[in-house]
Design a protein around this motif. Structure first.
Motif, PDB file in Angstrom:
ATOM      1  N   LEU A 141     -14.308 -24.645  -3.491  1.00  0.00           N
ATOM      2  CA  LEU A 141     -13.508 -25.866  -3.573  1.00  0.00           C
ATOM      3  C   LEU A 141     -12.520 -25.767  -4.728  1.00  0.00           C
ATOM      4  O   LEU A 141     -11.370 -26.215  -4.618  1.00  0.00           O
ATOM      5  CB  LEU A 141     -14.410 -27.088  -3.762  1.00  0.00           C
ATOM      6  CG  LEU A 141     -15.272 -27.486  -2.573  1.00  0.00           C
ATOM      7  CD1 LEU A 141     -16.204 -28.628  -2.961  1.00  0.00           C
ATOM      8  CD2 LEU A 141     -14.420 -27.862  -1.372  1.00  0.00           C
ATOM      9  N   GLN A 142     -12.950 -25.168  -5.807  1.00  0.00           N
ATOM     10  CA  GLN A 142     -12.073 -25.039  -6.963  1.00  0.00           C
ATOM     11  C   GLN A 142     -10.984 -23.996  -6.737  1.00  0.00           C
ATOM     12  O   GLN A 142      -9.896 -24.103  -7.304  1.00  0.00           O
ATOM     13  CB  GLN A 142     -12.903 -24.748  -8.206  1.00  0.00           C
ATOM     14  CG  GLN A 142     -13.766 -25.941  -8.564  1.00  0.00           C
ATOM     15  CD  GLN A 142     -14.780 -25.684  -9.653  1.00  0.00           C
ATOM     16  OE1 GLN A 142     -14.908 -24.579 -10.161  1.00  0.00           O
ATOM     17  NE2 GLN A 142     -15.519 -26.716 -10.003  1.00  0.00           N
ATOM     18  N   TYR A 143     -11.245 -23.010  -5.870  1.00  0.00           N
ATOM     19  CA  TYR A 143     -10.225 -22.016  -5.538  1.00  0.00           C
ATOM     20  C   TYR A 143      -9.069 -22.648  -4.768  1.00  0.00           C
ATOM     21  O   TYR A 143      -7.933 -22.202  -4.879  1.00  0.00           O
ATOM     22  CB  TYR A 143     -10.789 -20.902  -4.653  1.00  0.00           C
ATOM     23  CG  TYR A 143     -11.842 -20.030  -5.263  1.00  0.00           C
ATOM     24  CD1 TYR A 143     -11.958 -19.842  -6.630  1.00  0.00           C
ATOM     25  CD2 TYR A 143     -12.759 -19.373  -4.448  1.00  0.00           C
ATOM     26  CE1 TYR A 143     -12.941 -19.037  -7.172  1.00  0.00           C
ATOM     27  CE2 TYR A 143     -13.753 -18.564  -4.988  1.00  0.00           C
ATOM     28  CZ  TYR A 143     -13.828 -18.405  -6.339  1.00  0.00           C
ATOM     29  OH  TYR A 143     -14.811 -17.606  -6.860  1.00  0.00           O
ATOM     30  N   LEU A 144      -9.361 -23.666  -3.958  1.00  0.00           N
ATOM     31  CA  LEU A 144      -8.329 -24.258  -3.092  1.00  0.00           C
ATOM     32  C   LEU A 144      -7.102 -24.695  -3.880  1.00  0.00           C
ATOM     33  O   LEU A 144      -5.982 -24.366  -3.514  1.00  0.00           O
ATOM     34  CB  LEU A 144      -8.881 -25.463  -2.328  1.00  0.00           C
ATOM     35  CG  LEU A 144      -9.745 -25.188  -1.121  1.00  0.00           C
ATOM     36  CD1 LEU A 144     -10.197 -26.503  -0.508  1.00  0.00           C
ATOM     37  CD2 LEU A 144      -9.027 -24.341  -0.089  1.00  0.00           C
ATOM     38  N   ASP A 145      -7.319 -25.468  -4.909  1.00  0.00           N
ATOM     39  CA  ASP A 145      -6.201 -26.016  -5.681  1.00  0.00           C
ATOM     40  C   ASP A 145      -6.195 -25.530  -7.119  1.00  0.00           C
ATOM     41  O   ASP A 145      -5.475 -26.081  -7.952  1.00  0.00           O
ATOM     42  CB  ASP A 145      -6.250 -27.545  -5.660  1.00  0.00           C
ATOM     43  CG  ASP A 145      -6.021 -28.100  -4.264  1.00  0.00           C
ATOM     44  OD1 ASP A 145      -5.134 -27.572  -3.572  1.00  0.00           O
ATOM     45  OD2 ASP A 145      -6.729 -29.041  -3.874  1.00  0.00           O
ATOM     46  N   ASP A 146      -6.992 -24.524  -7.388  1.00  0.00           N
ATOM     47  CA  ASP A 146      -7.111 -24.003  -8.751  1.00  0.00           C
ATOM     48  C   ASP A 146      -7.344 -25.148  -9.735  1.00  0.00           C
ATOM     49  O   ASP A 146      -6.676 -25.276 -10.751  1.00  0.00           O
ATOM     50  CB  ASP A 146      -5.871 -23.195  -9.138  1.00  0.00           C
ATOM     51  CG  ASP A 146      -6.109 -22.362 -10.387  1.00  0.00           C
ATOM     52  OD1 ASP A 146      -7.279 -21.999 -10.652  1.00  0.00           O
ATOM     53  OD2 ASP A 146      -5.130 -22.087 -11.107  1.00  0.00           O
ATOM     54  N   ALA A 147      -8.313 -26.005  -9.361  1.00  0.00           N
ATOM     55  CA  ALA A 147      -8.618 -27.179 -10.184  1.00  0.00           C
ATOM     56  C   ALA A 147     -10.111 -27.470 -10.136  1.00  0.00           C
ATOM     57  O   ALA A 147     -10.796 -27.112  -9.175  1.00  0.00           O
ATOM     58  CB  ALA A 147      -7.846 -28.387  -9.672  1.00  0.00           C
ATOM     59  N   GLN A 148     -10.584 -28.137 -11.172  1.00  0.00           N
ATOM     60  CA  GLN A 148     -11.991 -28.553 -11.237  1.00  0.00           C
ATOM     61  C   GLN A 148     -12.184 -29.712 -10.259  1.00  0.00           C
ATOM     62  O   GLN A 148     -11.608 -30.781 -10.442  1.00  0.00           O
ATOM     63  CB  GLN A 148     -12.310 -28.987 -12.670  1.00  0.00           C
ATOM     64  CG  GLN A 148     -13.762 -29.136 -12.969  1.00  0.00           C
ATOM     65  CD  GLN A 148     -14.449 -27.793 -13.172  1.00  0.00           C
ATOM     66  OE1 GLN A 148     -13.828 -26.769 -13.312  1.00  0.00           O
ATOM     67  NE2 GLN A 148     -15.754 -27.822 -13.182  1.00  0.00           N
TER      68      GLN A 148
END
Length: 91
Positions: free
Chosen positions: A35-42
C-alpha cells in the motif's frame, strides 16, 4: 514472529494459533508495504481506485480484488478468532 515462536515453544499458545497468527502477520505486513509503494506514502488504507486495487491484488499474488479481499478477510477472521480465544472472559 519471534515472540510467537517462543509462545509456541513454551506451550502458551497452541501450534495452530501460532500458525494462523504468523501467516496473518506476514500477509498484513506485506500488504502494508505494498500500500505504501502505491503512492510512496505512509498509509494503511485500502485503495478505492480500480487500477490501484488490481495492482495491490497482483502484488499480493491474488488474481483479482475479490480474491485478495477473501484472503484479507480470512486473515482478519483468524486473528479475531485467536484474540477471542486468548482474551475471552470465562463464564
Amino acid at each position: 514472529l519471534e515472540v510467537l515462536g517462543l509462545l509456541a515453544e513454551r506451550r502458551m499458545l497452541p501450534a495452530d494459533a501460532v500458525r494462523d497468527l504468523s501467516a496473518a502477520y506476514v500477509f498484513l505486513r506485506n500488504l502494508e508495504h505494498r500500500l505504501q509503494y502505491l503512492d510512496d506514502a505512509q498509509t494503511h488504507l485500502l485503495p478505492t481506485d480500480e487500477d490501484d486495487r488490481r495492482r495491490v491484488a497482483r502484488m499480493m499474488d491474488c488474481p483479482d480484488w475479490d480474491a485478495f479481499r477473501a484472503a484479507l478477510d480470512a486473515h482478519r477472521e483468524a486473528v479475531t478468532r485467536q484474540f477471542r480465544a486468548v482474551f475471552a472472559e470465562s463464564a
